[in-house]
Design an enzyme around this catalytic site. Structure first.
Site, PDB file in Angstrom:
ATOM      1  N   GLU A 152       0.816  -1.219   0.000  1.00 45.87           N
ATOM      2  CA  GLU A 152       0.000   0.000   0.000  1.00 45.87           C
ATOM      3  C   GLU A 152       0.849   1.267   0.000  1.00 45.87           C
ATOM      4  OE1 GLU A 152      -3.589  -0.634   2.739  1.00 45.87           O
ATOM      5  OE2 GLU A 152      -2.271  -2.287   3.286  1.00 45.87           O
ATOM      6  N   SER A 203      -6.735  -2.064   2.412  1.00 47.70           N
ATOM      7  CA  SER A 203      -7.001  -1.641   1.035  1.00 47.70           C
ATOM      8  C   SER A 203      -7.621  -2.739   0.181  1.00 47.70           C
ATOM      9  CB  SER A 203      -5.720  -1.122   0.356  1.00 47.70           C
ATOM     10  OG  SER A 203      -5.299   0.080   0.973  1.00 47.70           O
ATOM     11  N   TYR A 263      -9.464   3.410  -4.844  1.00 45.58           N
ATOM     12  CA  TYR A 263      -8.517   4.492  -5.060  1.00 45.58           C
ATOM     13  C   TYR A 263      -8.527   5.086  -6.459  1.00 45.58           C
ATOM     14  CZ  TYR A 263      -6.908   2.908  -0.558  1.00 45.58           C
ATOM     15  OH  TYR A 263      -6.858   2.560   0.770  1.00 45.58           O
ATOM     16  N   ARG A 310     -11.030   4.124  11.791  1.00 43.34           N
ATOM     17  CA  ARG A 310     -12.171   3.912  10.889  1.00 43.34           C
ATOM     18  C   ARG A 310     -12.631   2.468  11.034  1.00 43.34           C
ATOM     19  NH1 ARG A 310     -10.177   3.311   5.810  1.00 43.34           N
ATOM     20  NH2 ARG A 310     -10.790   1.132   5.846  1.00 43.34           N
ATOM     21  N   ASP A 326     -15.154  -0.519   9.604  1.00 45.01           N
ATOM     22  CA  ASP A 326     -15.919  -0.954   8.438  1.00 45.01           C
ATOM     23  C   ASP A 326     -17.034  -1.877   8.892  1.00 45.01           C
ATOM     24  OD1 ASP A 326     -14.135   0.482   6.922  1.00 45.01           O
ATOM     25  OD2 ASP A 326     -12.899  -1.262   6.414  1.00 45.01           O
ATOM     26  N   GLU A 386     -13.933  -4.937  10.257  1.00 44.16           N
ATOM     27  CA  GLU A 386     -12.555  -4.684  10.664  1.00 44.16           C
ATOM     28  C   GLU A 386     -12.412  -3.226  11.050  1.00 44.16           C
ATOM     29  OE1 GLU A 386      -9.934  -4.178   6.823  1.00 44.16           O
ATOM     30  OE2 GLU A 386     -11.331  -5.841   6.520  1.00 44.16           O
ATOM     31  N   ASN A 409      -9.448   0.145  11.210  1.00 44.15           N
ATOM     32  CA  ASN A 409      -8.217   0.664  10.625  1.00 44.15           C
ATOM     33  C   ASN A 409      -7.658   1.732  11.541  1.00 44.15           C
ATOM     34  OD1 ASN A 409      -6.316   2.073   8.931  1.00 44.15           O
ATOM     35  ND2 ASN A 409      -7.288   1.103   7.171  1.00 44.15           N
ATOM     36  N   GLY A 457      -6.992   5.838   5.435  1.00 44.85           N
ATOM     37  CA  GLY A 457      -6.492   6.529   4.260  1.00 44.85           C
ATOM     38  C   GLY A 457      -6.964   7.975   4.229  1.00 44.85           C
TER      39      GLY A 457
END
Length: 319
Positions: free
Chosen positions: A21, A157, A226, A265, A267, A280, A282, A286
Site C-alpha cells: 500500500e 485496502s 482508489y 475507521r 468498516d 474490521e 483501521n 487513508g
C-alpha cells in the site's frame, strides 16, 4: 497542567514504506501535509527508510504523524521505534495497534464487547500443505455456507480480498489471499449496506463522524477504492436516524474496546434488519482524495486543515 502548545508545531508526516500500500500511503501523506501547512503547521514528509532514525533523532520534531498503510505502519512496529526515540505521535500506540491489525483478534475482542461480527475461521497456509486443501475447504463451506469472504488476516485496502459465491471459486480465492498474507480469514458474507464510520478524538473525547455509504459496480476492491469512477459514496449514508445511531455507536465501541487513539475507521455491513456487523478496524485511515475519513469529516461540517490541526494539538497534549 498540559504542556504549552507551540504556535507552529513541527510535525513529521511518515508516508511510503515498503508495503503493498506504499502508493496510497504517499498520497495520504501529501494530502495531510498540505492541509496542515494551510493550518499553519511546520510540516515535512519523510519516507520510512534507513535515513529515518537519524533524521528524527537530529530534528526532534514536536510530533510524528505516521500515515503508513499495511505491515509495519499499522502493526505497531514503527510506533515502537517512535516510542524508543521518545517521540510523540498521532494515532494508536504499538500494543493496541497489534491487536487491531489482526482481524481475527480484533473481531474476537469486539464480539466480547457486544458487537455482531460474521462467523469466521482463520487458516494458515501451512495447514493446507500439511492436511491438504480439498477437505479443509469442503468443511469450511459445510460450516459457514455460501457466500463467503476470503481476506488476509492482516492487511488493508482490500488487497487479497475475494467474495466467493460458489465452492468452485474458493481455492482461487485462497491463492489470491495467500499472495498477501500467510494466514487467511474466511467469514460468512453478510448482505447489506456497506459503511465506513470514522472516529476522531476532539478535546480528549471520541466523536463518530457521519457514516459513509459505499456503492460499487462490483467488489469494493483496491481499484474501486482508489481510482475514481467505479464507486459512489454517500456522505452521510442514506440511513434512518435509528440505524445511523447504531452504526456510530458500533464504531465508538470498537474504538474504545480496542484501545485506539486519536482517529480510526470501522468498516461495517448493515443488514436488512438494521443490525451493524463489524468487519474490521483501521488505525491509520487513508487520507487520499477518495478516502473515507476525509469524506466523513467534510460531511460532518469540518474543514480538513482545521480538523487535522486539532488532531495534532490533541496528540501534543496527551498525558
Amino acid at each position: 497542567m498540559p504542556p504549552a502548545l507551540p504556535a507552529s508545531p513541527r510535525v513529521v508526516v511518515l508516508a511510503g514504506g515498503l508495503s503493498h500500500e506504499r502508493d496510497v500511503s504517499i498520497r495520504s501523506g501529501r494530502r495531510v501535509a498540505d492541509a496542515l501547512r494551510t493550518a499553519g503547521v511546520d510540516v515535512s514528509v519523510h519516507d520510512v527508510d534507513a535515513d529515518l532514525v537519524p533524521v528524527l533523532t537530529e530534528a526532534r520534531p514536536d510530533l510524528v504523524w505516521p500515515l503508513l498503510h499495511g505491515a509495519s505502519g499499522e502493526d505497531g512496529a514503527v510506533r515502537d521505534v517512535l516510542e524508543l526515540l521518545g517521540l510523540r505521535s498521532v494515532g494508536t500506540g504499538p500494543r493496541a495497534s497489534r491487536i487491531a491489525w489482526s482481524k481475527p483478534i480484533a473481531k474476537t475482542s469486539v464480539t466480547r464487547a457486544g458487537l455482531a461480527t460474521p462467523e469466521f475461521v482463520t487458516l494458515p497456509q501451512s495447514l493446507f500443505r500439511e492436511l491438504g486443501a480439498g477437505r479443509i475447504l469442503d468443511a469450511v463451506v459445510d460450516k459457514l455456507g455460501l457466500p463467503l469472504v476470503v481476506k488476509p488476516a492482516q492487511g488493508g485496502s482490500a488487497l487479497g480480498v475475494t467474495l466467493v459465491r460458489t465452492a468452485e471459486d474458493l481455492p482461487r480465492a485462497m491463492v489470491a489471499c495467500f499472495a498477501y498474507s500467510d494466514t487467511a480469514l474466511i467469514e460468512r458474507a453478510v448482505e447489506g449496506t456497506e459503511l465506513a464510520v470514522s472516529v476522531v478524538e476532539l478535546d480528549g473525547e471520541p466523536v463518530a463522524l457521519p457514516p459513509v455509504e459505499i456503492v460499487t459496480d462490483g467488489p469494493y476492491d483496491y481499484d474501486a477504492r482508489y481510482n475514481p469512477g467505479r464507486t459512489e459514496y454517500f456522505a452521510p449514508a442514506r440511513l434512518s436516524p435509528e440505524v445511523t445511531e447504531r452504526a456510530t455507536q458500533a464504531a465508538l465501541v470498537a474504538h474504545q474496546t480496542l484501545g485506539l487513539n486519536h482517529l480510526s475507521r470501522t468498516d461495517l455491513i448493515i443488514d436488512a434488519d438494521g443490525t451493524p456487523w463489524f468487519l474490521e478496524v483501521n488505525v491509520a485511515p487513508g487520507m487520499t482524495e477518495t478516502s473515507l475519513f476525509p469524506q466523513a469529516a467534510e460531511a460532518g461540517g469540518y474543514e480538513l486543515p482545521a480538523l487535522y490541526r486539532r488532531v495534532v494539538e490533541g496528540a501534543l497534549t496527551d498525558d
